[in-house]
Structures are given as structure tokens and as C-alpha cells.
Design a protein around this motif. Structure first.
Motif, PDB file in Angstrom:
ATOM      1  N   UNK A 264      27.122  33.151  27.187  1.00  0.00           N
ATOM      2  CA  UNK A 264      27.495  33.754  28.477  1.00  0.00           C
ATOM      3  C   UNK A 264      28.223  32.744  29.376  1.00  0.00           C
ATOM      4  N   UNK A 265      27.822  31.466  29.301  1.00  0.00           N
ATOM      5  CA  UNK A 265      28.491  30.452  30.144  1.00  0.00           C
ATOM      6  C   UNK A 265      29.977  30.365  29.785  1.00  0.00           C
ATOM      7  N   UNK A 266      30.272  30.494  28.486  1.00  0.00           N
ATOM      8  CA  UNK A 266      31.689  30.446  28.078  1.00  0.00           C
ATOM      9  C   UNK A 266      32.437  31.700  28.519  1.00  0.00           C
ATOM     10  N   UNK A 271      36.417  33.911  32.332  1.00  0.00           N
ATOM     11  CA  UNK A 271      36.798  34.775  33.472  1.00  0.00           C
ATOM     12  C   UNK A 271      37.375  33.926  34.607  1.00  0.00           C
ATOM     13  N   UNK A 272      36.820  32.726  34.783  1.00  0.00           N
ATOM     14  CA  UNK A 272      37.271  31.858  35.888  1.00  0.00           C
ATOM     15  C   UNK A 272      38.685  31.330  35.675  1.00  0.00           C
ATOM     16  N   UNK A 273      39.201  31.415  34.450  1.00  0.00           N
ATOM     17  CA  UNK A 273      40.577  30.933  34.218  1.00  0.00           C
ATOM     18  C   UNK A 273      41.613  31.928  34.734  1.00  0.00           C
ATOM     19  N   UNK A 274      41.199  33.154  35.054  1.00  0.00           N
ATOM     20  CA  UNK A 274      42.167  34.183  35.453  1.00  0.00           C
ATOM     21  C   UNK A 274      42.464  34.112  36.948  1.00  0.00           C
ATOM     22  N   UNK A 275      43.744  34.060  37.287  1.00  0.00           N
ATOM     23  CA  UNK A 275      44.154  34.067  38.698  1.00  0.00           C
ATOM     24  C   UNK A 275      43.953  35.425  39.357  1.00  0.00           C
ATOM     25  N   UNK A 276      43.723  36.458  38.547  1.00  0.00           N
ATOM     26  CA  UNK A 276      43.561  37.809  39.113  1.00  0.00           C
ATOM     27  C   UNK A 276      42.121  38.110  39.503  1.00  0.00           C
ATOM     28  N   UNK A 277      41.193  37.228  39.081  1.00  0.00           N
ATOM     29  CA  UNK A 277      39.768  37.526  39.254  1.00  0.00           C
ATOM     30  C   UNK A 277      39.091  36.559  40.219  1.00  0.00           C
ATOM     31  N   UNK A 278      38.041  37.050  40.864  1.00  0.00           N
ATOM     32  CA  UNK A 278      37.122  36.173  41.598  1.00  0.00           C
ATOM     33  C   UNK A 278      35.755  36.417  40.965  1.00  0.00           C
ATOM     34  N   UNK A 279      35.132  35.354  40.453  1.00  0.00           N
ATOM     35  CA  UNK A 279      33.830  35.510  39.784  1.00  0.00           C
ATOM     36  C   UNK A 279      32.722  35.339  40.825  1.00  0.00           C
ATOM     37  N   UNK A 280      31.942  36.390  41.029  1.00  0.00           N
ATOM     38  CA  UNK A 280      30.790  36.358  41.955  1.00  0.00           C
ATOM     39  C   UNK A 280      29.563  36.603  41.095  1.00  0.00           C
ATOM     40  N   UNK A 281      28.857  35.550  40.726  1.00  0.00           N
ATOM     41  CA  UNK A 281      27.805  35.726  39.721  1.00  0.00           C
ATOM     42  C   UNK A 281      26.669  34.733  39.904  1.00  0.00           C
ATOM     43  N   UNK A 282      25.952  34.883  41.027  1.00  0.00           N
ATOM     44  CA  UNK A 282      24.730  34.107  41.225  1.00  0.00           C
ATOM     45  C   UNK A 282      23.632  35.130  41.554  1.00  0.00           C
ATOM     46  N   UNK A 283      23.158  35.861  40.524  1.00  0.00           N
ATOM     47  CA  UNK A 283      22.268  36.987  40.808  1.00  0.00           C
ATOM     48  C   UNK A 283      21.013  36.596  41.573  1.00  0.00           C
ATOM     49  N   UNK A 284      20.462  35.379  41.306  1.00  0.00           N
ATOM     50  CA  UNK A 284      19.247  34.934  41.994  1.00  0.00           C
ATOM     51  C   UNK A 284      19.452  34.842  43.500  1.00  0.00           C
TER      52      UNK A 284
END
Ligand SMILES: NC(=O)c1ccc[n+]([C@@H]2O[C@H](COP(=O)([O-])OP(=O)(O)OC[C@H]3O[C@@H](n4cnc5c(N)ncnc54)[C@H](OP(=O)(O)O)[C@@H]3O)[C@@H](O)[C@H]2O)c1
Length: 344
Positions: A264-266, A271-284
């Protein structure tokens, strides 16, 4: 931007058209270079353009003389007539509707994914290009970095679609239904097949002929196939469209089948390499995508990345997209301004 470029925004009174005007204004396009069009209904109305207001002209087939770039934020029936008329007047045309998505002679472009289609190196038959819909925009931007890193066989999508996907009528209907229901009145559905206020409707748009799939759902598969065909590797994108009682911003659950499983870390790193995306993923810390966070953000938000140890090739994610802005208006403007740089 060239100062001899006149841009026609058709559908300027609609949900997408208003976002197009906001995007042009944000790019410092002077009011003198923008003309706004609508149907006979809105002729003579004023729409805001920053500090200015622009008078809506009726979009007749001969209205586009002198307009070099026409951005169509109109229903498909209107685009079918207006796009060829604007092309005949010598304009470049970008269409946000479904009118040309199935036409192999009309290139489909998703800025940030295959923008190169618009460059001078490509020749195409006419002067019209079309865009994918908002759900495909979000799904393709999420799938593409995973395809590059791991390969993707398919993506199963459930799209939770805001009322604004049905335009100003959809927004007005959800407002009225919500008020009616809070006052104890049962509203009549008009823009949607059933009441959408305090409800979920697993039908967006009509069903395809002799098919259990809706046109919205069938559109995702077709549009993704067209867009990915240029990459030589076509993940199948399919799923269920659900109309939900929110106003703006779609949410998507995606189950993505990777060709080669990765931790999952990979997946998150890809996903973080994409300029079109913002990764929001700190569920805790309760950080994940939500429609209320994505309004006016040009990025597609993605998070809740997870996989079962028993089936590590299946990755589950949640994404959200501003359907009117990122899902249509920004694509219209970015594609249009790029097209306008092409030789006449
Ligand atoms: N909303 C979304 O999330 C979204 C996302 C992606 C793509 N799209 C596509 O974008 C297009 C516009 O959607 P929308 O949500 O902005 O719809 P909307 O809010 O209903 O607006 C439609 C616009 O089109 C104009 N129009 C209708 N018939 C016309 C005609 N014959 N000639 C000229 N103008 C005409 C309307 O003008 P009047 O005021 O004169 O009626 C209005 O300005 C649709 O094709 C839709 O499928 C929408």
C-alpha cells in the motif's frame, strides 16, 4: 494569451458555464475578449465576469463570426448543432457534453493526461475536440499513476454524484426537495427519476437501449477506453452511478485490480507522483477526501488507500472531484487555450 483571441462561452448561465467564466477570469483573460451565449431563454441576461458583467447573446448557428475559440458548456442536443456551426465559422471548439464522445473523428482530450493531442504535432480532421465526463476525469487521473507503476486490469467504480451533475435544474430541485421535506411536504421529482432529497437513487441519466447500464455508466467505459488507447494499455473502468443529495462535488469509491500487486505504501507513493492528484490519507487523523474539501480545488483528491492481504492485487480507494470545475470547466479552458495556440 493572444490579444486577438475572442472566446465564446456557450451555456454561460449554467453550472459549468459559470465555472468557465471564473476560470477565464482567474487567468486574467480581459472581459473584452469574452463573449457569452445561451439559449433564447437567457438572451439579454447579464452574467458576472469579475467586476464586469457580460450580456448573454443567443447562440444561433451564425452567432460565432469573429469568435476564434468556442467553449461549449451546453446539453448534448445543443452541442450537436452548435459545434459544427462554430467550426464552420472558423473557430476551435471544445465540447463538455456527451455529443461527440462516441465519435472517433472527434479527438477526446483530458488535460493533464493526453494534452499532447492538442499540440501542433497532431493533425485532426475537424476543429472540434470533446472532453470526458467528470467521473471519468477523476477515475482516469487516479488510475493512470497506478497503471504506470503496476499495470491496471480494471477499476470498479461507485460514483456518488452531486445534484449539480444535472445542472441548474438539479441544484434547484434538491434545494426545493430539501425545504419541502423539512416542512413535511412530499416533493414531486422532475430533474431526477425519483426524489433525491434524503434519498439515494442508483440511476443517473437514462438507461442505454436494451442494456442494464445507464448512459452515465456506459460513458465511463467508453471514455476510459478512448483515452487509454493512446497509452496502448486499456484498463476497463465500469461501475454504478448513484445520485446523492449533495450539491457540488462527486465522491468515488474505486476498487482497482493491479496487474502486479504492490504494498500500500508503494501505491500511495505512485499516486503522489501525479500532478493531477492530491493525496489525503491520514485516516487516524480523519484526513481523507470529501466533496466539501474539493470545491474549487483543481486537483482530484484521493485517499483511504487499502488492500486485503488475501487479495493484494485489489486496491480500494476513495476520491472526490469538483464535478463542475475540475470535471468540466477547467478541462474546457485548459484544452481551449492550448488549441488556440495551434496554427490557424
Ligand atoms: N454539471 C456537471 O457536473 C457536468 C460535468 C461534466 C460535464 N457536464 C456537461 O456540461 C454541459 C453543461 O452542463 P451544466 O451542468 O452546466 O448544465 P446547465 O446548468 O443546465 O446549463 C446548461 C447551459 O446550456 C445553455 N443552453 C441550453 N440549451 C441551449 C441552446 N439550445 N443553445 C445555447 N445554449 C443552451 C443553458 O442556457 P439557458 O440559460 O439559456 O437555458 C445553460 O446556460 C452538459 O452537456 C453536461 O453534460 C456537466
Amino acid at each position: 494569451m493572444r490579444d486577438d483571441l475572442t472566446i465564446g462561452v456557450v451555456g454561460a448561465t449554467g453550472v459549468v458555464g459559470r465555472e468557465v467564466l471564473a476560470a477565464l477570469y482567474a487567468q486574467d483573460v480581459p472581459a473584452e475578449q469574452v463573449r457569452v451565449f445561451g439559449s433564447e431563454r437567457s438572451k439579454g441576461m447579464e452574467v458576472e465576469y469579475g467586476e464586469d458583467s457580460l450580456e448573454v447573446e443567443q447562440a444561433t448557428p451564425d452567432a460565432f463570426r469573429g469568435v476564434k475559440l468556442v467553449l461549449l458548456a451546453t446539453p448534448a442536443e445543443a452541442s450537436r448543432t452548435l459545434a459544427p456551426a462554430a467550426q464552420a465559422a472558423g473557430a476551435w471548439v471544445v465540447d463538455a457534453s456527451s455529443a461527440f464522445r462516441g465519435d472517433g473523428n472527434v479527438p477526446m482530450v483530458l488535460p493533464g493526461f493526453n494534452t499532447d493531442v492538442l499540440g501542433a504535432g497532431f493533425t485532426f480532421k475537424g476543429r472540434i475536440v470533446c472532453l470526458p465526463g467528470a467521473v471519468t476525469t477523476a477515475a482516469v487521473h487516479v488510475v493512470e499513476p497506478l497503471r504506470k507503476a503496476f499495470g491496471v486490469a480494471r477499476a470498479q467504480v461507485t460514483a456518488l454524484m452531486a445534484a449539480s451533475s444535472a445542472g441548474v435544474r438539479g441544484v434547484a430541485e434538491l434545494e426545493k426537495q430539501t425545504a419541502d421535506l423539512l416542512s413535511g411536504r412530499e416533493p414531486e421529482p422532475h430533474a431526477f427519476p425519483h426524489r433525491v432529497g434524503f434519498n439515494l437513487v442508483p440511476q443517473v441519466g437514462g438507461f442505454m437501449v436494451n442494456s442494464p447500464w445507464t448512459e452515465e455508466e456506459g460513458g465511463w467505459t467508453l471514455e476510459a477506453a478512448r483515452l487509454f488507447s493512446s497509452k496502448g494499455d486499456v484498463p476497463v473502468i465500469a461501475g454504478t452511478a448513484v445520485q446523492v443529495p449533495t450539491f457540488y462535488g462527486h465522491g468515488l469509491t474505486l476498487n482497482v485490480q493491479l496487474k502486479k500487486a504492490g504494498p500500500v505504501e508503494q501505491v500511495r507513493a505512485a499516486l503522489k507522483t501525479s500532478g493531477a492528484l492530491k493525496v489525503l490519507d491520514v485516516p487516524g487523523e480523519r484526513v481523507y477526501p470529501m466533496p466539501m474539501l474539493v470545491t474549487s480545488d483543481p486537483a482530484v483528491h484521493v485517499g483511504r488507500v487499502r488492500a486485503f492481504p488475501q487479495a493484494p492485487e485489489w486496491v480500494t480507494l476513495f476520491a472526490s472531484v469538483d464535478n463542475a470545475s475540475r470535471g468540466a470547466a477547467l478541462n474546457l479552458v485548459e484544452a481551449g487555450l492550448r488549441l488556440a495556440e495551434r496554427p490557424a
